[in-house]
Design a protein around this motif. Structure first.
Motif, PDB file in Angstrom:
ATOM      1  N   TYR A   9       6.491 -18.237  -7.565  1.00 33.53           N
ATOM      2  CA  TYR A   9       5.565 -16.957  -8.082  1.00 33.53           C
ATOM      3  C   TYR A   9       6.330 -16.423  -9.334  1.00 33.53           C
ATOM      4  CZ  TYR A   9       2.224 -13.245  -8.382  1.00 33.53           C
ATOM      5  OH  TYR A   9       1.291 -12.700  -8.733  1.00 33.53           O
ATOM      6  N   MET A  10       5.756 -16.049 -10.303  1.00 30.33           N
ATOM      7  CA  MET A  10       6.218 -15.391 -11.643  1.00 30.33           C
ATOM      8  C   MET A  10       7.422 -14.515 -11.063  1.00 30.33           C
ATOM      9  SD  MET A  10       3.427 -12.966 -13.370  1.00 30.33           S
ATOM     10  CE  MET A  10       2.092 -12.797 -12.648  1.00 30.33           C
ATOM     11  N   GLY A  11       8.534 -14.651 -11.804  1.00 28.38           N
ATOM     12  CA  GLY A  11       9.784 -13.668 -11.292  1.00 28.38           C
ATOM     13  C   GLY A  11      10.675 -14.212 -10.351  1.00 28.38           C
ATOM     14  N   LEU A 111       9.218  -7.956 -11.611  1.00 30.49           N
ATOM     15  CA  LEU A 111       8.025  -7.942 -12.841  1.00 30.49           C
ATOM     16  C   LEU A 111       7.624  -6.656 -13.306  1.00 30.49           C
ATOM     17  CD1 LEU A 111       5.951 -10.464 -10.678  1.00 30.49           C
ATOM     18  CD2 LEU A 111       7.314 -10.867 -12.844  1.00 30.49           C
ATOM     19  N   SER A 112       7.890  -5.513 -12.656  1.00 29.99           N
ATOM     20  CA  SER A 112       7.602  -4.325 -13.233  1.00 29.99           C
ATOM     21  C   SER A 112       8.246  -3.993 -14.536  1.00 29.99           C
ATOM     22  CB  SER A 112       7.784  -3.041 -12.198  1.00 29.99           C
ATOM     23  OG  SER A 112       9.199  -2.976 -11.946  1.00 29.99           O
ATOM     24  N   THR A 125      -0.528  -0.684 -12.284  1.00 28.30           N
ATOM     25  CA  THR A 125       0.560   0.333 -11.826  1.00 28.30           C
ATOM     26  C   THR A 125       1.582  -0.575 -10.804  1.00 28.30           C
ATOM     27  OG1 THR A 125      -0.590   0.812  -9.883  1.00 28.30           O
ATOM     28  CG2 THR A 125      -1.246   2.142 -11.834  1.00 28.30           C
ATOM     29  N   ASP A 126       2.634   0.144 -10.759  1.00 30.13           N
ATOM     30  CA  ASP A 126       3.680  -0.615  -9.535  1.00 30.13           C
ATOM     31  C   ASP A 126       3.000  -1.019  -8.308  1.00 30.13           C
ATOM     32  OD1 ASP A 126       5.618  -0.766 -11.534  1.00 30.13           O
ATOM     33  OD2 ASP A 126       6.623   1.196 -10.820  1.00 30.13           O
ATOM     34  N   GLU A 127       2.227   0.205  -7.734  1.00 20.88           N
ATOM     35  CA  GLU A 127       1.511   0.014  -6.437  1.00 20.88           C
ATOM     36  C   GLU A 127       0.451  -1.242  -6.368  1.00 20.88           C
ATOM     37  OE1 GLU A 127       1.614   2.978  -8.173  1.00 20.88           O
ATOM     38  OE2 GLU A 127       3.509   3.785  -6.822  1.00 20.88           O
ATOM     39  N   GLU A 128      -0.238  -1.117  -7.605  1.00 19.48           N
ATOM     40  CA  GLU A 128      -1.110  -2.350  -7.689  1.00 19.48           C
ATOM     41  C   GLU A 128      -0.808  -3.717  -7.801  1.00 19.48           C
ATOM     42  OE1 GLU A 128      -4.768   0.062 -10.070  1.00 19.48           O
ATOM     43  OE2 GLU A 128      -3.160  -0.791 -11.184  1.00 19.48           O
TER      44      GLU A 128
END
Length: 172
Positions: A9-11, A111-112, A125-128
């Motif tokens: 996965y990315m990151g 990733l955030s 958002t971070d939760e999303e």
């Protein structure tokens, strides 16, 4: 065996690990995203904006086919590349494939900090973001798990990748 594809996965650390591994093997390092951008003379974000995800995935497939013919290279793939068309099967058939597995919470934290560079998560958002990562990982795991080797991307030291690659049995 004369090429290695890092998937995940990315990151997950594919680029960072790929640079170290290529150096240790004395091979070239290719970041698939950078390769794509050089080939198309625009950023992935710009390509997405112009052609959408379907157009991007078609062009990405052509890049995978090109990369499967480059010798003595470590390739850090795009996070979604293994999951479209027959990309993962092509990579498995043409070299070593290593899935760098990382927990969703760790990926979200990484990733955030880089959302603006990644069109699929830029507005979340971070939760999303965490929910999105969990959903996408569930979809992508079957493709990633086709890799010849699965490693814990949070705990395996960079120095071990060369040893693992050198010890893997490969069809010539």
């Amino acid at each position: 065996m004369n090429r290695v594809f890092l998937v995940g996965y990315m990151g997950s650390g594919k680029t960072t690990i790929g640079r170290y591994l290529a150096h240790d093997l004395g091979w070239s390092f290719i970041d698939m995203d950078d390769y794509f951008e050089q080939k198309h003379q625009c950023t992935i974000k710009e390509y997405f904006a112009k052609y959408g995800e379907d157009g991007f995935r078609d062009a990405e497939h052509a890049v995978v086919e090109e990369l499967c013919s480059i010798s003595n290279a470590v390739v850090a793939t795009g996070g979604g590349a293994p999951c479209f068309f027959d990309n993962m099967d092509k990579m498995v058939a043409s070299g070593a494939t290593i899935y760098i597995s990382v927990e969703p919470e760790i990926l979200a934290a990484r990733l955030s900090k880089a959302k603006d560079k990644r069109p699929l998560i830029a507005e979340k958002t971070d939760e999303e973001l965490l929910a999105y990562i969990k959903e996408k990982l569930a979809e992508r795991e079957p493709f990633y798990r086709k890799a010849k080797l699965i490693v814990d991307g949070e705990r395996l030291p960079f120095s071990m990748y060369k040893l693992l690659v050198e010890s893997m049995p490969f069809d010539e």
